[in-house]
Design an enzyme around this catalytic site. Structure first.
Site, PDB file in Angstrom:
ATOM      1  N   LEU A 161       0.806  -1.231   0.000  1.00 31.88           N
ATOM      2  CA  LEU A 161       0.000   0.000   0.000  1.00 31.88           C
ATOM      3  C   LEU A 161       0.839   1.282   0.000  1.00 31.88           C
ATOM      4  O   LEU A 161       0.560   2.231   0.747  1.00 31.88           O
ATOM      5  CB  LEU A 161      -1.000  -0.020   1.170  1.00 31.88           C
ATOM      6  CG  LEU A 161      -2.094  -1.085   1.055  1.00 31.88           C
ATOM      7  CD1 LEU A 161      -2.944  -1.155   2.330  1.00 31.88           C
ATOM      8  CD2 LEU A 161      -3.010  -0.836  -0.146  1.00 31.88           C
ATOM      9  N   ASN A 180     -11.245  -0.076   0.136  1.00 23.11           N
ATOM     10  CA  ASN A 180     -10.435  -1.302   0.170  1.00 23.11           C
ATOM     11  C   ASN A 180     -10.320  -1.790   1.604  1.00 23.11           C
ATOM     12  O   ASN A 180      -9.511  -1.284   2.382  1.00 23.11           O
ATOM     13  CB  ASN A 180      -9.053  -0.995  -0.437  1.00 23.11           C
ATOM     14  CG  ASN A 180      -8.099  -2.176  -0.341  1.00 23.11           C
ATOM     15  OD1 ASN A 180      -8.500  -3.273   0.052  1.00 23.11           O
ATOM     16  ND2 ASN A 180      -6.844  -1.948  -0.695  1.00 23.11           N
ATOM     17  N   CYS A 211      -7.015  -5.633   1.687  1.00 21.82           N
ATOM     18  CA  CYS A 211      -5.628  -5.857   1.249  1.00 21.82           C
ATOM     19  C   CYS A 211      -4.992  -6.951   2.105  1.00 21.82           C
ATOM     20  O   CYS A 211      -4.987  -6.871   3.332  1.00 21.82           O
ATOM     21  CB  CYS A 211      -4.798  -4.579   1.366  1.00 21.82           C
ATOM     22  SG  CYS A 211      -3.124  -4.873   0.751  1.00 21.82           S
ATOM     23  N   ASN A 245     -10.402  -8.769  -4.108  1.00 23.89           N
ATOM     24  CA  ASN A 245      -8.998  -8.397  -3.973  1.00 23.89           C
ATOM     25  C   ASN A 245      -8.154  -9.662  -4.207  1.00 23.89           C
ATOM     26  O   ASN A 245      -8.689 -10.721  -4.515  1.00 23.89           O
ATOM     27  CB  ASN A 245      -8.743  -7.812  -2.577  1.00 23.89           C
ATOM     28  CG  ASN A 245      -7.663  -6.751  -2.609  1.00 23.89           C
ATOM     29  OD1 ASN A 245      -6.614  -6.948  -3.248  1.00 23.89           O
ATOM     30  ND2 ASN A 245      -7.888  -5.622  -1.944  1.00 23.89           N
ATOM     31  N   THR A 246      -6.855  -9.555  -4.065  1.00 25.04           N
ATOM     32  CA  THR A 246      -5.982 -10.706  -4.308  1.00 25.04           C
ATOM     33  C   THR A 246      -6.165 -11.771  -3.215  1.00 25.04           C
ATOM     34  O   THR A 246      -6.667 -11.488  -2.129  1.00 25.04           O
ATOM     35  CB  THR A 246      -4.509 -10.276  -4.357  1.00 25.04           C
ATOM     36  OG1 THR A 246      -4.227  -9.542  -3.166  1.00 25.04           O
ATOM     37  CG2 THR A 246      -4.217  -9.423  -5.567  1.00 25.04           C
ATOM     38  N   GLY A 299     -10.618 -10.201 -11.086  1.00 28.92           N
ATOM     39  CA  GLY A 299      -9.737 -11.321 -10.767  1.00 28.92           C
ATOM     40  C   GLY A 299      -9.506 -12.180 -11.994  1.00 28.92           C
ATOM     41  O   GLY A 299     -10.400 -12.914 -12.429  1.00 28.92           O
ATOM     42  N   GLY A 300      -8.323 -12.036 -12.588  1.00 25.75           N
ATOM     43  CA  GLY A 300      -7.926 -12.933 -13.673  1.00 25.75           C
ATOM     44  C   GLY A 300      -8.555 -12.651 -15.023  1.00 25.75           C
ATOM     45  O   GLY A 300      -8.519 -13.510 -15.898  1.00 25.75           O
ATOM     46  N   SER A 310      -4.060  -7.363 -13.570  1.00 28.42           N
ATOM     47  CA  SER A 310      -2.852  -8.065 -14.014  1.00 28.42           C
ATOM     48  C   SER A 310      -2.758  -8.177 -15.530  1.00 28.42           C
ATOM     49  O   SER A 310      -1.663  -8.390 -16.068  1.00 28.42           O
ATOM     50  CB  SER A 310      -2.819  -9.475 -13.401  1.00 28.42           C
ATOM     51  OG  SER A 310      -2.830  -9.383 -12.005  1.00 28.42           O
TER      52      SER A 310
END
Ligand SMILES: Cc1cc2nc3c(=O)[nH]c(=O)nc-3n(C[C@H](O)[C@H](O)[C@H](O)COP(=O)(O)O)c2cc1C
Length: 312
Positions: free
Chosen positions: A76, A132, A135, A199-200, A250-251, A273
């Protein structure tokens, strides 16, 4: 002549030219880079998450590509809310003629601090504030993410909503919970206008020869292809629990990935990504793929297929 498929969407009273949204953190908050993403075709752009104070983030290495995705622990990094406002004002001015809304992402360490950061960032009048609470890379500083539990997620939602006037808010959830549908429901009841999912996913990559984790932070967040089936399931579960729109994230690397996310119940689609894998023109590339898919499958309007995969 055949009509071009209609990609316009409505998200929390905002009109977007298409459903693709730059995900937070992947291009920072530089007005020039956000403009570049808008020119490449993004329907909206999200700034890097900003907190109350300046943060340097984690020491290197902070990002590694592995066989099925990326793993990052940036930590962050941000200039703090006061400085961020100036950047967001500039970004909004640059984006206005392109008719691309600006989403400002925020994070904080306590519920009250979320309220304070939100009210500072609201001064820049972004088109939406993304909250957010998910994280995975800052446990040492902040403990468990607020997204881990319905009550905390709802408390953050309420205070942010009360601090930003009529700016809509989207709350960003974490994939690594057993009850994402119920958390989303609590966030909707607390006043969220949209949900960003996800999120991831926490993960680790180890270098066997070095006998050591690759990231300085040891663990990080998985994004990219490996995250897609996880994100699809989260979006599908959330869609059965709420009536507010979902930004499925996501993806998503291709037009077909974006279609899958919308079929699972997303109204809009986050793209992060994919910039790593396909370069800065990724939005125009995915848009072309979306249009081609819609023509082949005779889909006139992208909104026709929201949630369609789960309707029978
Ligand atoms: C390098 C990097 C930095 C990120 N920084 C943030 C961030 O500051 N705030 C946030 O909410 N998500 C952040 N994310 C998560 C993304 O916004 C997105 O939710 C996630 O990467 C999944 O989407 P993707 O597979 O399309 O990348 C970051 C992701 C990456 C890869």
């Amino acid at each position: 002549m055949e009509k071009s498929p209609d990609l316009h969407i409505k998200l929390a009273d905002l009109h977007l030219n298409n459903p693709l949204i730059l995900a937070s953190g992947v291009m920072g908050t530089s007005p020039a880079l956000l403009q570049r993403m808008a020119l490449s075709g993004a329907g909206a752009v999200t700034s890097k998450s900003c907190g109350p104070e300046k943060r340097e983030g984690h020491p290197n290495p902070v990002l590694v590509e592995w066989e099925h995705g990326l793993l990052n622990a940036i930590g962050l990094t941000n200039p703090g809310a006061a400085e961020e406002v100036a950047l967001l004002i500039q970004a909004k001015e640059i984006l206005a003629p392109l008719e691309v809304p600006l989403f400002a992402s925020i994070f904080a360490g306590t519920i009250d601090e979320f309220g304070r950061v939100a009210s500072v960032i609201a001064d820049a009048d972004p088109d939406l504030i993304e909250v957010n609470i998910s994280c995975p890379n800052v446990h040492d500083d902040y403990g468990l993410p607020f997204a881990a539990d319905s009550k905390s997620a709802a408390a953050v939602t309420r205070i942010v909503k009360a601090s930003v006037g009529d700016i809509p808010i989207a709350v960003k959830l974490a994939p690594n919970v057993p009850n994402i549908g119920l958390i989303a429901q609590a966030v909707e009841a607390a006043g969220a206008d949209a949900i960003t999912a996800v999120n991831t996913m926490p993960g680790m990559v180890i270098d066997a020869d070095a006998a050591h984790p690759v990231l300085y932070n040891k663990t990080g967040g998985i994004s990219g292809p490996a995250l897609k089936p996880i994100a699809l399931r989260c979006v599908a579960e959330i869609a059965t629990h709420v009536n507010i729109p979902i930004i499925g994230t996501g993806g998503v690397l291709t037009g077909q990935d974006a279609i899958e996310m919308i079929l699972a119940g997303a109204t809009a689609v986050g793209v992060g990504s994919a910039l790593w894998y396909r370069g800065p023109d990724v939005f125009s590339i995915i848009l072309e793929e979306l249009r081609a898919f819609m023509k082949v499958h005779k889909i006139q309007n992208i909104q026709e297929i929201i949630g369609k995969a789960l309707q029978n």
